[in-house]
Design an enzyme around this catalytic site. Structure first.
Site, PDB file in Angstrom:
ATOM      1  N   GLU A 542       0.800  -1.226   0.000  1.00 50.59           N
ATOM      2  CA  GLU A 542       0.000   0.000   0.000  1.00 50.59           C
ATOM      3  C   GLU A 542       0.835   1.280   0.000  1.00 50.59           C
ATOM      4  OE1 GLU A 542      -0.672  -2.666   1.772  1.00 50.59           O
ATOM      5  OE2 GLU A 542      -2.603  -3.309   0.988  1.00 50.59           O
ATOM      6  N   HIS A 609     -12.207  -5.367   8.531  1.00 48.40           N
ATOM      7  CA  HIS A 609     -12.996  -5.206   7.309  1.00 48.40           C
ATOM      8  C   HIS A 609     -14.223  -4.333   7.516  1.00 48.40           C
ATOM      9  CE1 HIS A 609     -10.605  -8.824   6.527  1.00 48.40           C
ATOM     10  NE2 HIS A 609     -10.619  -8.398   5.277  1.00 48.40           N
TER      11      HIS A 609
END
Ligand code: TPP
Ligand code: MG
Length: 816
Positions: A542, A609
């Site tokens: 990322e 999540h």
């Protein structure tokens, strides 16, 4: 006179084109280099003294690294890019991008952007940048200048951006459609040069970047200045085997696999370094192979920075070695022994350089002090010339004392002036005639100078040029009877299709978004249509996905960097916050990096999540706009707007919206949503409910239920968290309802607290409250797994119902 350079110290016998390398150095060039090294060294010496004598706040210098950088700069061409760190003063001077006087402007923190352009005094000294935009916000001709991205202080923070700067060359070379953008790149022939200290190679960013560049095969040339220490901590605690080139061996290219070319050089070996860099950069530029230069035997004559002295942690032996290995001394010896010049000639050059450095200090100091003294003199004059004397003697005396003390400050800074002015103002009585009003004059002085301070310290957080996204004209989505209802992902996909057609410089990259078109299929089939260079799979990395975006954006491309889930943006948060969010601010408006970060969040289940750490974003990325659309029509509208402007922004797509059906606008790819303009989704008179993103759907349901029980709710979707409600639409609603609830699924005290402050304090909403303002948020813990975990971790329609109902009951007990 021509001098053949000596042979290079090349690492590990890599196969490359040594034969074609034949660098010849003229005497004049060598002597100019010698003089520059001396100039730079003297600046470092004087710089340290300026800090220790209190004239400057902090100093970090490039002493010991002069010769490496002079050799390196010889290979830097127009169009090339630098991403380095605070040791690079000699390199910047060798390229003509920095001089002795500017060195002092940076050291003192001169805020004049004309003379201290790299940062306008906003960051530490020896942090460099060159402009990539014109004052009107359009991109400069980057191929006609030597480019430096803007340095940041966090160690290895320059690495992810370096990957992007080098990756741009690959795209400009391999994508023929881009060859026409000759102001941005000449067919990708540009090298991205990086520099880093030996200790900073311990950081994860270094390894992630090294791996990414090896995979991507891009023209990235990274120099490691190995002076053996990271402040006080020696190499043996930093690097496996104590040698970065040793541990990187596995990255080297071989007959079967592409990889790196790795060189070793010595920090004092002028002719060796000149040749080493010529050879390495030639390979890097022509073959687009990443190259690493491990430069050993580097010294640090004055230690790390002005914050300490290296005698505390270096052994006698090491200190002695550093003295004997001083690169400038070594260069001098080489020049004499090679009979290029005699000692007298060199001594004269050294003396000359010392003189220039001293003179530069004087000029720099005077230029720093003058405007502050002018500001002070104007203040002192107001006080000295005052006609009105206060009847209260104590106050008169206080004013005189503050004024006299101010006059005595030998080297004033602006704070001295402002502290004095504000304290004086407190003691000015109101009994003077209006025409003689000291109070008014003082207030005038403050207003004028605050305006100036605002420009110096408080401007350019966001793009203030005509290319600001705030200037993009909105276009409403258009619907007709035949507009089909499609899953949300299809809206995004069809919108992307139009965008890739419209903007040749647009690229997107991230995990799983190329071949399969994204985990939610929002780019389905588009890689096939537009090619792997435009829609690209990346490794799971990322920080460098974002760095890739930053580098590309600095070079004029339009990247959409995709972070698979909002929760994983944390891996990139340091770069997002320290680099991207500060780019425009820390260059005092000279650089723009319009990266769009596309991610998705909210309302999934489980700790990693659930996707709503919104206050983490809102509070750490000011300088980047934050869009939180409630559905994909809105998300697409934001992408369309952002691509018309030049600002960095994050778009958080609502995770549960990809399969839900939405009406496809007839003008897909064309309509644009304004940032900072909330939408009233249902009108009501009893209470205002403010939220955003996925929570909107739950709020809609709660509003429906509340209506059945006689409560009329005005539901507002703020749409973007930053900017926040530029038109004060929420305030207008509050004036009508006099009650307000802020709702989201962030932690308590998170983004709801931010929204509350915006509305009650900034917009002045507190005046219109008849009930206590409330927030309804997720729980303090990270959200648990499963639907039940979600139900008990995040606000539900029932929670909203009960909260609003209780507010109403308290306000009108007889009715509810
Ligand atoms: C992320 C981060 N951690 C710590 C620091 C504090 N710090 C500044 S420079 C430095 C040492 C860097 O050493 P090295 O990379 O070898 O570069 P050198 O200063 O020796 O040239 C440290 C620990 C920082 N700036 N950033
Ligand atoms: Mg070091």
């Amino acid at each position: 006179m021509f001098i053949e350079t000596e042979s290079i110290s090349k690492y590990n016998g890599m196969k490359n084109n040594t034969d074609s390398t034949n660098h010849k150095l003229k005497k004049e060039e060598i002597l100019a280099d010698f003089r520059l090294a001396n100039l730079s060294r003297n600046l470092s010496y004087i710089g340290r003294r300026e800090v220790l004598s209190g004239k400057a706040k902090f100093g970090i210098f490039g002493d010991g690294k002069e010769i490496i950088q002079i050799a390196l700069a010889k290979q830097f061409r127009n169009g090339d890019w630098r991403s380095g760190y605070y040791r690079d003063q000699t390199w910047m001077m060798a390229m003509g991008l920095y001089d002795a006087v500017e060195f002092f402007h940076q050291l003192y923190g001169n805020t004049n952007r004309e003379i201290n352009p790299a940062s306008g005094g906003r960051v530490f000294n020896n942090h460099f940048s060159t402009p990539n935009i014109n004052p009107d916000g359009t991109f400069r001709d980057l191929t006609k200048q030597k480019n430096s991205s803007s340095d940041i202080s966090p160690t290895a923070g320059q690495m992810p951006r370096l990957v992007g700067l080098a990756y741009a060359s690959k795209l400009f070379r391999q994508n023929k459609e881009l060859h026409k953008f000759t102001n941005l790149s000449l067919k990708g022939n540009e090298v991205a040069f990086g520099s880093i200290g030996d200790a900073s190679t311990s950081e994860g960013h270094f390894w992630e970047s090294i791996n990414a560049a090896g995979v991507l095969q891009i023209p990235m040339a990274i120099s490691v200045y190995d002076d053996g220490y990271g402040i006080s901590v020696p190499k043996k605690y930093q690097t496996t085997k104590g040698s970065i080139s040793e541990v990187l061996k596995g990255f080297e290219r071989d007959e079967k696999n592409p990889g790196y070319v790795i060189y070793k050089g010595k920090g004092w070996d002028y002719p060796g370094l000149v040749k080493l860099y010529e050879e390495g950069i030639t390979i890097c530029r022509s073959e687009h192979t990443p190259v690493l230069f491990h430069i050993e035997e580097v010294t640090q004559p004055q230690g790390h920075s002005t914050s300490g002295s290296h005698e505390r942690y270096k052994s006698e032996e090491r200190l002695k070695w550093e003295e004997e290995t001083d690169p400038i001394m070594k260069m001098r010896e080489w020049i004499i022994s090679s009979r290029i010049a005699v000692a007298d000639e060199l001594d004269k050059l050294a003396a000359d350089a010392e003189e220039e450095a001293k003179e530069a200090r004087k000029i720099g100091w005077e230029m720093f002090q003058k405007p502050i003294r002018v500001e002070r003199d104007a203040l002192v004059k107001i006080i000295d010339d005052r006609k009105c004397k206060c009847i209260e003697e104590v106050k008169e005396e206080a004013v005189d004392k503050i004024n006299d003390d101010l006059k005595l400050v030998l080297a004033p800074i602006r704070k001295d002036n402002f502290v004095a002015a504000r304290k004086i103002l407190r003691n000015v009585c109101g009994s003077c005639l209006k025409s003689d009003s000291l109070k008014q004059e003082m207030q005038g002085w403050l207003t004028r100078n605050y305006e100036d301070a605002h420009i110096s310290y408080d401007s350019f957080l966001y793009n203030e040029t005509p290319t600001s996204v705030m200037n993009v004209k909105p276009i409403a989505p258009v619907y007709s009877d035949t507009s089909p209802e499609v899953p949300g992902r299809q809206i995004l996909r069809d919108n992307y299709d139009k965008l890739f057609k419209k903007y040749p410089l647009l690229v997107t990259f991230g995990e799983d978004l190329g071949h399969i078109g994204g985990v939610n299929q929002s780019l389905e089939g588009l890689q096939k249509k537009y090619g792997e260079l435009r829609i690209t799979d990346t490794g799971i990395r990322e920080a460098t996905i974002l760095g890739q975006g930053i580098g590309l954006a600095l070079r004029g491309m339009r990247p959409i960097a995709e972070i698979q889930y909002l929760d994983y943006l944390m891996y990139a948060l340091q770069i997002l916050s320290d680099d991207l969010a500060t780019t425009h601010y820390r260059t005092a408006g000279r650089m723009l990096a319009p990266v769009i970060i596309s991610t998705r969040g909210h309302r999934l289940e489980g700790i990693w999540h659930s996707g709503s750490p919104m206050s983490m974003l809102v509070n750490s990325v000011r300088g980047v706009y934050v869009c939180a659309p409630r559905d994909m029509t809105r998300a697409a509208g934001f992408y369309n707007t952002l691509l018309e402007g030049s600002d960095p922004a994050i778009v958080i797509e609502p995770l549960n919206g990809y399969r839900l059906k939405e009406k496809m606008p007839d003008n897909i790819g064309e309509y644009r949503l304004q940032l900072g303009v909330p939408e009233i989704l249902s009108e009501g008179k009893d209470i205002t409910l403010v939220t955003y993103g996925s929570t909107v759907k739950i709020a809609v349901e709660a509003v429906r239920q509340l209506a059945l029980h006689g409560v009329s709710v005005e539901l507002i979707d703020i749409q973007t968290l930053v900017p926040f409600d530029r038109k004060k639409i929420i305030l207008e609603s509050l004036k009508k309802t006099n009650r307000i609830l802020f709702l989201d699924e962030d932690v308590p005290g998170g983004t709801t607290a931010y929204m509350m402050q915006e509305v009650l304090e900034r917009q002045g909403g507190w005046q219109f409250l008849d009930s206590a303002p409330k927030t309804l948020t997720g729980k303090e813990h990270r959200p648990a797994y499963t639907t039940d975990g979600d139900y008990f971790s995040k606000p539900s329609a029932e929670d909203i119902f009960d909260t609003i109902y209780s507010i109403m009951k308290e306000a009108v007990p007889e009715k509810y």
